[in-house]
Design a protein around this motif. Structure first.
Motif, mmCIF file in Angstrom:
data_model
loop_
_atom_site.group_PDB
_atom_site.id
_atom_site.type_symbol
_atom_site.label_atom_id
_atom_site.label_comp_id
_atom_site.label_asym_id
_atom_site.label_seq_id
_atom_site.Cartn_x
_atom_site.Cartn_y
_atom_site.Cartn_z
ATOM 1 N N THR A 74 92.644 85.929 22.876
ATOM 2 C CA THR A 74 93.318 85.626 21.733
ATOM 3 C C THR A 74 93.240 84.102 21.469
ATOM 4 O OG1 THR A 74 94.652 87.758 21.955
ATOM 5 C CG2 THR A 74 95.674 85.680 20.520
ATOM 6 N N GLU A 75 93.484 83.412 22.629
ATOM 7 C CA GLU A 75 93.359 81.828 22.465
ATOM 8 C C GLU A 75 92.150 81.236 21.789
ATOM 9 O OE1 GLU A 75 94.448 78.028 25.470
ATOM 10 O OE2 GLU A 75 94.019 80.047 26.233
ATOM 11 N N GLN A 76 91.162 81.899 22.555
ATOM 12 C CA GLN A 76 89.784 81.318 21.953
ATOM 13 C C GLN A 76 89.668 81.534 20.439
ATOM 14 O OE1 GLN A 76 87.462 83.973 24.678
ATOM 15 N NE2 GLN A 76 87.266 82.293 26.143
ATOM 16 N N ILE A 77 89.990 82.773 19.826
ATOM 17 C CA ILE A 77 89.846 82.764 18.566
ATOM 18 C C ILE A 77 91.053 81.835 17.739
ATOM 19 C CG2 ILE A 77 90.118 84.390 16.534
ATOM 20 C CD1 ILE A 77 87.694 85.041 18.485
ATOM 21 N N ARG A 78 92.042 81.667 18.212
ATOM 22 C CA ARG A 78 93.190 80.791 17.685
ATOM 23 C C ARG A 78 92.630 79.180 17.748
ATOM 24 N NH1 ARG A 78 98.770 83.615 19.732
ATOM 25 N NH2 ARG A 78 98.826 85.478 18.700
ATOM 26 N N ASN A 79 91.731 78.898 18.824
ATOM 27 C CA ASN A 79 91.508 77.417 18.863
ATOM 28 C C ASN A 79 90.546 77.564 17.660
ATOM 29 O OD1 ASN A 79 92.676 76.881 21.115
ATOM 30 N ND2 ASN A 79 91.018 77.439 22.595
ATOM 31 N N ILE A 80 89.564 78.174 17.311
ATOM 32 C CA ILE A 80 88.874 78.005 16.153
ATOM 33 C C ILE A 80 89.535 77.821 14.724
ATOM 34 C CG2 ILE A 80 86.934 79.360 14.776
ATOM 35 C CD1 ILE A 80 86.112 80.819 17.322
ATOM 36 N N VAL A 84 86.664 81.100 9.912
ATOM 37 C CA VAL A 84 86.059 82.091 10.687
ATOM 38 C C VAL A 84 86.418 83.549 10.350
ATOM 39 C CG1 VAL A 84 88.193 82.152 12.089
ATOM 40 C CG2 VAL A 84 86.000 82.986 13.194
ATOM 41 N N VAL A 85 85.357 84.340 10.475
ATOM 42 C CA VAL A 85 85.348 85.840 10.113
ATOM 43 C C VAL A 85 84.892 86.562 11.399
ATOM 44 C CG1 VAL A 85 84.703 87.832 8.954
ATOM 45 C CG2 VAL A 85 85.010 85.558 7.550
ATOM 46 N N GLN A 86 85.816 87.637 11.911
ATOM 47 C CA GLN A 86 85.409 88.500 12.921
ATOM 48 C C GLN A 86 84.709 89.859 12.355
ATOM 49 O OE1 GLN A 86 88.130 88.697 16.358
ATOM 50 N NE2 GLN A 86 89.751 88.039 14.680
ATOM 51 N N ALA A 87 83.573 90.074 12.957
ATOM 52 C CA ALA A 87 82.687 91.238 12.423
ATOM 53 C C ALA A 87 82.459 92.409 13.780
ATOM 54 C CB ALA A 87 81.338 90.862 12.009
ATOM 55 N N LEU A 88 82.809 93.501 13.388
ATOM 56 C CA LEU A 88 82.549 94.510 14.165
ATOM 57 C C LEU A 88 83.678 94.748 15.164
ATOM 58 C CD1 LEU A 88 78.674 94.586 14.590
ATOM 59 C CD2 LEU A 88 80.064 95.858 12.887
ATOM 60 N N ARG A 89 84.161 93.647 15.643
ATOM 61 C CA ARG A 89 85.313 93.716 16.589
ATOM 62 C C ARG A 89 86.422 92.839 16.272
ATOM 63 N NH1 ARG A 89 81.144 92.667 22.106
ATOM 64 N NH2 ARG A 89 79.825 94.587 21.726
ATOM 65 N N VAL A 132 89.727 90.563 18.202
ATOM 66 C CA VAL A 132 90.378 90.430 19.102
ATOM 67 C C VAL A 132 91.833 90.617 18.773
ATOM 68 C CG1 VAL A 132 91.040 88.551 20.848
ATOM 69 C CG2 VAL A 132 88.705 88.538 19.964
ATOM 70 N N ALA A 133 92.498 91.186 19.936
ATOM 71 C CA ALA A 133 94.027 91.475 19.836
ATOM 72 C C ALA A 133 94.787 90.447 19.533
ATOM 73 C CB ALA A 133 94.548 92.506 21.127
ATOM 74 N N ASP A 134 95.828 90.634 18.682
ATOM 75 C CA ASP A 134 96.919 89.384 18.445
ATOM 76 C C ASP A 134 96.368 88.225 17.597
ATOM 77 O OD1 ASP A 134 98.998 90.952 19.434
ATOM 78 O OD2 ASP A 134 98.325 90.339 21.375
ATOM 79 N N THR A 135 95.045 88.433 16.767
ATOM 80 C CA THR A 135 94.476 87.241 16.117
ATOM 81 C C THR A 135 94.507 87.897 14.526
ATOM 82 O OG1 THR A 135 92.318 88.354 16.223
ATOM 83 C CG2 THR A 135 92.943 86.579 18.086
ATOM 84 N N ARG A 136 94.673 86.857 13.928
ATOM 85 C CA ARG A 136 94.819 86.987 12.380
ATOM 86 C C ARG A 136 93.563 86.298 11.576
ATOM 87 N NH1 ARG A 136 96.177 91.165 8.886
ATOM 88 N NH2 ARG A 136 97.158 90.235 6.862
ATOM 89 N N THR A 137 92.587 86.940 11.433
ATOM 90 C CA THR A 137 91.369 86.378 10.705
ATOM 91 C C THR A 137 90.712 87.465 9.770
ATOM 92 O OG1 THR A 137 89.636 87.241 12.185
ATOM 93 C CG2 THR A 137 90.712 85.109 12.723
ATOM 94 N N ASP A 138 89.961 86.970 8.957
ATOM 95 C CA ASP A 138 89.077 87.966 7.842
ATOM 96 C C ASP A 138 88.521 88.848 8.797
ATOM 97 O OD1 ASP A 138 90.071 86.994 5.353
ATOM 98 O OD2 ASP A 138 89.071 85.153 5.784
ATOM 99 N N TYR A 139 88.284 90.228 8.660
ATOM 100 C CA TYR A 139 87.363 90.902 9.360
ATOM 101 C C TYR A 139 86.703 91.825 8.717
ATOM 102 C CZ TYR A 139 86.951 94.815 12.835
ATOM 103 O OH TYR A 139 86.347 96.159 13.526
#
Length: 348
Positions: free
Chosen positions: A136-142, A149-154, A156-163
């Motif tokens: 979670t921290e790695q995505i939040r750092n971005i 940032v957009v997450q695709a296909l997967r 990460v728990a407890d993150t809030r990005t476009d998906y």
């Protein structure tokens, strides 16, 4: 204090005096809501004491877009990701952006290094299919870097990005229900080593479909995500004390490898053992008998991820959006009515 002001105090000077990182000081001068009021007050006091003046012209220059976008995927040997990338590029190139591609090979350290390099090259945004073990921290750092940032296909728990994702659960449940409708009661599942959201959702769909029909898995085994490992797994599956008349696979890479492994052993796929893949890559229709699969439209996933990123770049304060695409069953001769099993696990 006047001496400091005469030397044109930098943002780094402010950060050091306030005891915060330069990134945090930058968030304060840009009025970011990510900073607590206490920290904001400390930084603003340091700015006043040092006579720091925000250089708006320089900020505008730094804000100039690079017209590049980063894309990080975990496994380029899987044709699914190549198709998804072509979908991304079709949208981004039309918008005048160039894609910088990186293959993390499911390695979070490599992924982190790629993210740093892309940040150094000032990409306008990032589309990432997170490697297994991404925190979670790695995505939040971005996000803390204000990098769209957009997450695709997967995801990460407890993150809030476009998906941009797929209804994995529904797709695997539909495949399992189809096997049950063909009379199969001993159904196994070949999953992957390592865990992420896509794996969990597929497994949940498989289990739920069985449970709805009062059934339990014949087996659940894990396999490396490559066709060679799946091919080598075939003999062990036939030797299990509780053999399966049908096998659902995490994806087509495993499904196609297992297909070859069973054919090597003389098993008549679709008659003695039914086999279901997931993703419906083009190769699924090239083997004989053709591999039944769950169609997921990877090109469309890539297109939607790209559109979400373009919107995020243009409207950074827009609430995060998740776009989950439905799936469909593509039935081929690799599945058929349940065959009888002997106690030894070999087919009659």
């Amino acid at each position: 204090m006047k001496g400091k002001a005469a030397k044109q105090a930098t943002l780094l000077d402010v950060a050091q005096k306030a005891g915060v990182s330069r990134a945090t000081a930058s968030l304060v001068v840009r009025k970011s809501p990510l900073v607590s009021e206490t920290t904001r007050a400390i930084v603003e006091e340091a700015m006043e004491e040092l006579g720091y003046v925000y250089n708006l012209s320089a900020a505008r220059l730094r804000a100039a877009r690079s017209r590049t976008v980063g894309a990080i995927v975990p496994n380029l040997t899987n044709p699914f990701f190549s198709i998804m990338l072509s979908g991304m590029e079709s949208v981004l190139e039309a918008a005048g952006l160039v894609v910088i591609l990186a293959n993390s090979s499911e390695d979070t350290h490599k992924q982190a290094a790629f993210i740093r390099r892309m940040r150094e090259h000032a990409v306008d945004g990032l589309i990432i299919c997170p490697a297994k073990g991404t925190t979670t921290e790695q995505i939040r750092n971005i996000q803390d870097w204000n990098l769209p940032v957009v997450q695709a296909l997967r995801v990460v728990a407890d993150t809030r990005t476009d998906y941009s994702g797929i209804d994995y659960r529904g797709g695997m449940a539909a495949a399992t229900h189809r096997l049950i409708a063909l009379g199969h009661r001993q159904i196994g599942f070949v999953s992957i080593e390592g865990h992420h959201s896509a794996e969990a959702a597929r497994l949940e769909g498989f289990r739920s479909a069985l449970a709805e029909n009062g059934l339990a898995p014949a087996f659940i085994v894990e396999c490396e995500t490559n066709s060679q490992a799946a091919r080598a797994l075939a003999p062990a599956l036939l030797r299990l004390p509780n053999p399966a008349s049908a096998i659902a696979c995490f994806n087509d890479v495993i499904g196609l490898g297992l297909h070859r492994g069973l054919v090597d052993l003389g098993v008549r796929i679709g008659k003695e053992v039914s086999l279901f893949g997931f993703d419906d890559v083009p190769e699924a229709d090239l083997v004989s008998p053709g591999l039944s699969s769950v169609s997921t439209d990877p090109h469309g996933v890539g297109e939607r991820a790209a559109r979400l990123l373009l919107r995020r770049i243009a409207e950074p304060d827009t609430p995060a959006e998740a776009v989950i695409a439905p799936t469909s069953i593509v039935e081929r001769p690799s599945i058929g009515p349940a065959a009888s099993l002997t106690t030894s696990g070999r087919r009659d």
